[in-house]
Design a protein around this motif. Structure first.
Motif, PDB file in Angstrom:
ATOM      1  N   PHE A   1       1.074  -1.791  -0.269  1.00  0.00           N
ATOM      2  CA  PHE A   1       0.137  -0.193  -0.012  1.00  0.00           C
ATOM      3  C   PHE A   1       1.470   0.960  -0.451  1.00  0.00           C
ATOM      4  O   PHE A   1       1.858   1.442   1.065  1.00  0.00           O
ATOM      5  CB  PHE A   1      -0.676  -0.003   1.435  1.00  0.00           C
ATOM      6  N   CYS A   2       0.799   2.035  -1.030  1.00  0.00           N
ATOM      7  CA  CYS A   2       1.146   3.418  -0.795  1.00  0.00           C
ATOM      8  C   CYS A   2       1.960   3.979  -0.218  1.00  0.00           C
ATOM      9  O   CYS A   2       2.455   4.442   0.288  1.00  0.00           O
ATOM     10  CB  CYS A   2       0.565   3.941  -2.001  1.00  0.00           C
ATOM     11  N   THR A   3       0.720   4.345   1.036  1.00  0.00           N
ATOM     12  CA  THR A   3       0.976   4.864   2.521  1.00  0.00           C
ATOM     13  C   THR A   3       2.117   4.816   3.011  1.00  0.00           C
ATOM     14  O   THR A   3       2.814   5.230   3.278  1.00  0.00           O
ATOM     15  CB  THR A   3      -0.447   5.793   2.772  1.00  0.00           C
TER      16      THR A   3
ATOM     17  N   VAL B   1       4.583   2.444   2.037  1.00  0.00           N
ATOM     18  CA  VAL B   1       5.675   2.398   1.400  1.00  0.00           C
ATOM     19  C   VAL B   1       7.201   4.321   1.646  1.00  0.00           C
ATOM     20  O   VAL B   1       7.522   3.966   1.955  1.00  0.00           O
ATOM     21  CB  VAL B   1       5.451   2.137   0.178  1.00  0.00           C
ATOM     22  N   TRP B   2       6.097   4.921   1.432  1.00  0.00           N
ATOM     23  CA  TRP B   2       5.868   5.946   1.739  1.00  0.00           C
ATOM     24  C   TRP B   2       6.637   6.652   3.131  1.00  0.00           C
ATOM     25  O   TRP B   2       7.725   7.398   3.084  1.00  0.00           O
ATOM     26  CB  TRP B   2       4.631   7.291   1.364  1.00  0.00           C
TER      27      TRP B   2
ATOM     28  N   THR C   1       0.972  11.630   0.580  1.00  0.00           N
ATOM     29  CA  THR C   1       0.620  10.534   0.091  1.00  0.00           C
ATOM     30  C   THR C   1       0.141  10.552  -1.124  1.00  0.00           C
ATOM     31  O   THR C   1      -1.540  11.964  -0.936  1.00  0.00           O
ATOM     32  CB  THR C   1      -0.164  10.088   1.650  1.00  0.00           C
ATOM     33  N   ASN C   2      -1.229  10.231  -1.562  1.00  0.00           N
ATOM     34  CA  ASN C   2      -1.965  10.028  -2.555  1.00  0.00           C
ATOM     35  C   ASN C   2      -3.183   9.828  -2.096  1.00  0.00           C
ATOM     36  O   ASN C   2      -3.942  10.046  -2.688  1.00  0.00           O
ATOM     37  CB  ASN C   2      -1.950   9.125  -3.525  1.00  0.00           C
TER      38      ASN C   2
END
Length: 108
Positions: free
Chosen positions: A1-3, A5-6, A30-31
């Motif tokens: 999940f991108c959040t 990862v960031w 975040t997106n």
């Protein structure tokens, strides 16, 4: 999940800077909670009775909340919290929240 990862990369970057004895500036943008609307299941589950769309939206927000809390805990554990300015802000719009709860405000 991108959040996730960031935030993980932010902690890695901060660790690298700390080890090098350098100050740091970490801007984590975040997106979430924007489309595509999805979140890890454990974050969706508490909201599923409100429908999948709402569950994903709130799940994304819950995931951000957890990551922010973990980052703050990380700064404490690393002895950086007392010498770090931590600012949390969101954008001024919404991708879905106005149709879920808009607190009586007009528009988006």
């Amino acid at each position: 999940f991108c959040t996730d990862v960031w935030f993980r990369y932010a902690k890695e970057f901060i660790t690298t800077q700390k080890e090098a004895g350098r100050p740091f500036f970490a801007y984590v943008s975040t997106n979430a909670p924007h489309g595509p609307m999805h979140a890890p299941e454990k974050f969706d589950e508490p909201y599923l009775e409100q429908g999948t769309r709402v569950a994903h939206f709130f799940g994304m927000i819950a995931n951000i909340d957890e990551n922010v809390g973990r980052l703050k805990d990380f700064l404490e554990e690393e002895g950086l919290a007392d010498n770090t300015i931590f600012i949390f802000t969101t954008d001024n719009g919404t991708s879905a929240g106005d149709s879920i709860h808009n607190a009586g405000m007009r528009g988006r």
